[in-house]
Design an enzyme around this catalytic site. Sequence first.
Site, PDB file in Angstrom:
ATOM      1  N   LEU A  36      28.023  54.887  18.337  1.00  0.00           N
ATOM      2  CA  LEU A  36      29.190  55.287  19.123  1.00  0.00           C
ATOM      3  C   LEU A  36      29.137  56.775  19.433  1.00  0.00           C
ATOM      4  O   LEU A  36      28.884  57.600  18.555  1.00  0.00           O
ATOM      5  CB  LEU A  36      30.465  54.975  18.338  1.00  0.00           C
ATOM      6  CG  LEU A  36      31.778  55.542  18.911  1.00  0.00           C
ATOM      7  CD1 LEU A  36      32.135  54.834  20.211  1.00  0.00           C
ATOM      8  CD2 LEU A  36      32.901  55.423  17.897  1.00  0.00           C
ATOM      9  N   ASP A  74      49.553  59.869  22.549  1.00  0.00           N
ATOM     10  CA  ASP A  74      50.848  60.515  22.720  1.00  0.00           C
ATOM     11  C   ASP A  74      51.887  59.951  21.753  1.00  0.00           C
ATOM     12  O   ASP A  74      51.859  58.771  21.413  1.00  0.00           O
ATOM     13  CB  ASP A  74      51.332  60.307  24.167  1.00  0.00           C
ATOM     14  CG  ASP A  74      52.410  61.294  24.560  1.00  0.00           C
ATOM     15  OD1 ASP A  74      52.571  62.304  23.854  1.00  0.00           O
ATOM     16  OD2 ASP A  74      53.093  61.043  25.565  1.00  0.00           O
ATOM     17  N   HIS A 129      51.302  65.032  13.845  1.00  0.00           N
ATOM     18  CA  HIS A 129      49.905  65.250  14.231  1.00  0.00           C
ATOM     19  C   HIS A 129      48.962  64.849  13.098  1.00  0.00           C
ATOM     20  O   HIS A 129      47.884  64.278  13.337  1.00  0.00           O
ATOM     21  CB  HIS A 129      49.689  66.721  14.605  1.00  0.00           C
ATOM     22  CG  HIS A 129      50.463  67.154  15.809  1.00  0.00           C
ATOM     23  ND1 HIS A 129      50.439  66.453  16.994  1.00  0.00           N
ATOM     24  CD2 HIS A 129      51.286  68.220  16.023  1.00  0.00           C
ATOM     25  CE1 HIS A 129      51.211  67.058  17.886  1.00  0.00           C
ATOM     26  NE2 HIS A 129      51.737  68.127  17.315  1.00  0.00           N
TER      27      HIS A 129
END
Length: 225
Positions: A113, A2, A19
């Site tokens: 991962l 955020d 962004h």
Amino acid sequence: MDGNGRWAKSRGWDRTAGHRAGTDVAREIVRHCGNIGIEHLTLYTFSSENWNRPPLEVRALMSLLVEMVHREVNELHKNNVRLRALGELDRLPEKTRIVLEEGIEKTASNTGLQLHLALSYGGRAEIVEAARRLARGVRAGRFSPDEINEELFAKSLLSPDVPDPELFVRTGGDHRISNFLLWQAAYAELWFTDTLWPDFGSEELDRAIAWFASRDRRFGRVKES
């Protein structure tokens, strides 16, 4: 993740710039998690509520996602990272969905991962859909209502093979989980930071992990003397 919009606004820039900066941080965090042996990393990339943002911003986010997957998938594959996604993926624009599916397919056999992108995702919607699946199972006679337990419910979620998160990190200063992995995060340790996502980095993630390592995780039990 955020704070992208506020980060850009504080600099007099368009929210899209925030962004874009956020994707650079995501790349750093993914690399770092792979390097230190994290097995699963879930990034809350786009929530089901985010569809309510201005259409221009939504289109920019979808385009940025396409760009990011195109740009990163080869490195993910080279580093043995498996790309996965959860959410209402059928709501994504066709181009976005196709590129995402291609990235998922390319990395499907990787064993390092596991990178989960929560896209068009909402925790309540996931729980409701799990309830629907269980109801259909009862109707089909596969099990009775009395046989439904936590284990069976968990198997009805979007990613039943993924372990529950142990550490929940939220940037940007808000102290809430915002409809993210509501069932799975029941016993996650919660780390909140005022740092906006574009300013977040591997050093702060390490601090969160060190804090997590110091926690006494009893899961409702009494610690033995």
